[in-house]
Design a protein around this motif. Sequence first.
Motif, PDB file in Angstrom:
ATOM      1  N   LYS A 198       0.836  -1.202   0.000  1.00  0.00           N
ATOM      2  CA  LYS A 198       0.000   0.000   0.000  1.00  0.00           C
ATOM      3  C   LYS A 198       0.867   1.246   0.000  1.00  0.00           C
ATOM      4  O   LYS A 198       1.943   1.254   0.604  1.00  0.00           O
ATOM      5  CB  LYS A 198      -0.963   0.014   1.196  1.00  0.00           C
ATOM      6  N   LEU A 199       0.357   2.254  -0.627  1.00  0.00           N
ATOM      7  CA  LEU A 199       1.012   3.555  -0.565  1.00  0.00           C
ATOM      8  C   LEU A 199       0.157   4.469   0.291  1.00  0.00           C
ATOM      9  O   LEU A 199      -1.069   4.326   0.350  1.00  0.00           O
ATOM     10  CB  LEU A 199       1.156   4.154  -1.958  1.00  0.00           C
ATOM     11  N   GLU A 227     -11.254   4.978   4.039  1.00  0.00           N
ATOM     12  CA  GLU A 227     -10.929   5.891   2.935  1.00  0.00           C
ATOM     13  C   GLU A 227     -11.071   5.158   1.604  1.00  0.00           C
ATOM     14  O   GLU A 227     -10.824   3.957   1.522  1.00  0.00           O
ATOM     15  CB  GLU A 227      -9.514   6.466   3.125  1.00  0.00           C
ATOM     16  N   GLU A 246     -10.104   4.170  -2.234  1.00  0.00           N
ATOM     17  CA  GLU A 246      -8.847   4.011  -2.960  1.00  0.00           C
ATOM     18  C   GLU A 246      -9.091   3.321  -4.307  1.00  0.00           C
ATOM     19  O   GLU A 246     -10.195   2.899  -4.625  1.00  0.00           O
ATOM     20  CB  GLU A 246      -7.866   3.159  -2.122  1.00  0.00           C
ATOM     21  N   GLU A 252      -9.981   1.266   2.162  1.00  0.00           N
ATOM     22  CA  GLU A 252      -8.975   0.906   3.149  1.00  0.00           C
ATOM     23  C   GLU A 252      -9.434   1.326   4.536  1.00  0.00           C
ATOM     24  O   GLU A 252      -9.933   2.442   4.720  1.00  0.00           O
ATOM     25  CB  GLU A 252      -7.602   1.537   2.870  1.00  0.00           C
ATOM     26  N   ILE A 271      -7.976   2.177   8.103  1.00  0.00           N
ATOM     27  CA  ILE A 271      -6.725   2.481   8.795  1.00  0.00           C
ATOM     28  C   ILE A 271      -7.031   2.620  10.293  1.00  0.00           C
ATOM     29  O   ILE A 271      -8.163   2.974  10.681  1.00  0.00           O
ATOM     30  CB  ILE A 271      -6.046   3.761   8.241  1.00  0.00           C
ATOM     31  N   GLY A 274      -3.460   4.467  -2.559  1.00  0.00           N
ATOM     32  CA  GLY A 274      -3.564   5.573  -1.597  1.00  0.00           C
ATOM     33  C   GLY A 274      -4.913   6.248  -1.727  1.00  0.00           C
ATOM     34  O   GLY A 274      -5.538   6.226  -2.790  1.00  0.00           O
ATOM     35  N   ALA A 275      -5.342   6.852  -0.635  1.00  0.00           N
ATOM     36  CA  ALA A 275      -6.685   7.424  -0.589  1.00  0.00           C
ATOM     37  C   ALA A 275      -6.797   8.654  -1.487  1.00  0.00           C
ATOM     38  O   ALA A 275      -5.893   9.479  -1.538  1.00  0.00           O
ATOM     39  CB  ALA A 275      -7.044   7.793   0.838  1.00  0.00           C
TER      40      ALA A 275
END
Length: 261
Positions: free
Chosen positions: A61-62, A106, A108, A135, A137, A224-225
């Motif tokens: 993941k970024l 979020e 993605e 995602e 978090i 990434g979001a």
Amino acid sequence: MTTGSPVDTAALAERLDAAARLARTVPGGTTGLTTTIEAYAVQDALIARRTARGERVTGFKLGFTSLAKMRQMGVSDLIHGRITDRMAIPDGATRDLSGLIHPRVEPEVAFLLGDTLEPGADPAAAVAAVAPALEVIDSRYDGFAFSLPEVIADNTSAAGYALGPWRTPGDLAALGNLGVLLELDGRPAQTGSTAAILGHPLRALTEAARLAGSLPAGTVVLAGAATAAVPLHPGTHVRATVASLGTVQFTTAPRTPEEPA
Ligand code: OOG
Ligand code: MG
């Protein structure tokens, strides 16, 4: 140049791993981490603890690929982490939030690599499929307050992910400006565009290969979001829609009576 005392990599990995397992936070600013090199060594040790327990790394993941996220978290550099099979939430499933500390969600975009992606290579050639993604978090630091090395050591707050149906992209260039909608219980919570992800989500793949080295076929990459993250509560239906890619959703289990509000 002054340097702090060296960080005990194994001890910090154990501390963050225990925080995740016991849903107990660690205060940010107490890790002694000052460099991202040390931080990735802690992340590696943390992932090694997970794999030793039988977890399998499913992808990469970024983080902080969008301005919205950088602003929300007060940081300004790309980070990367690992996702594992234990974090996977099947599309449409119900996820129990007990065991998490202060989860957020979020929207993605996810890529599935069909070929090895080498640093510097054209990422489009390696992509087998694309999917909308969510995602979850859950920072192991109090109040999501951390330094850049601290969030890296904490595997970039990774806690869960859901993938929508994989689609073979006809035209990857078109991925660069698709509408993104995050809904909670059918109400819009965030809206944005895939353009927010480094200008084009494919750039996230370029960066992933640059930062991590060669990525093997079969790797899932969360780009990434596209928007800021929103708090995730029990008893909520969460859905992300990425225009022309489709939707992905899950529901959080209702609060149990003995759970504090
Ligand atoms: C770190 C995780 C960042 C993203 O998509 O930008 C991330 C955090 O916000 O706690 O996953
Ligand atoms: Mg993310």
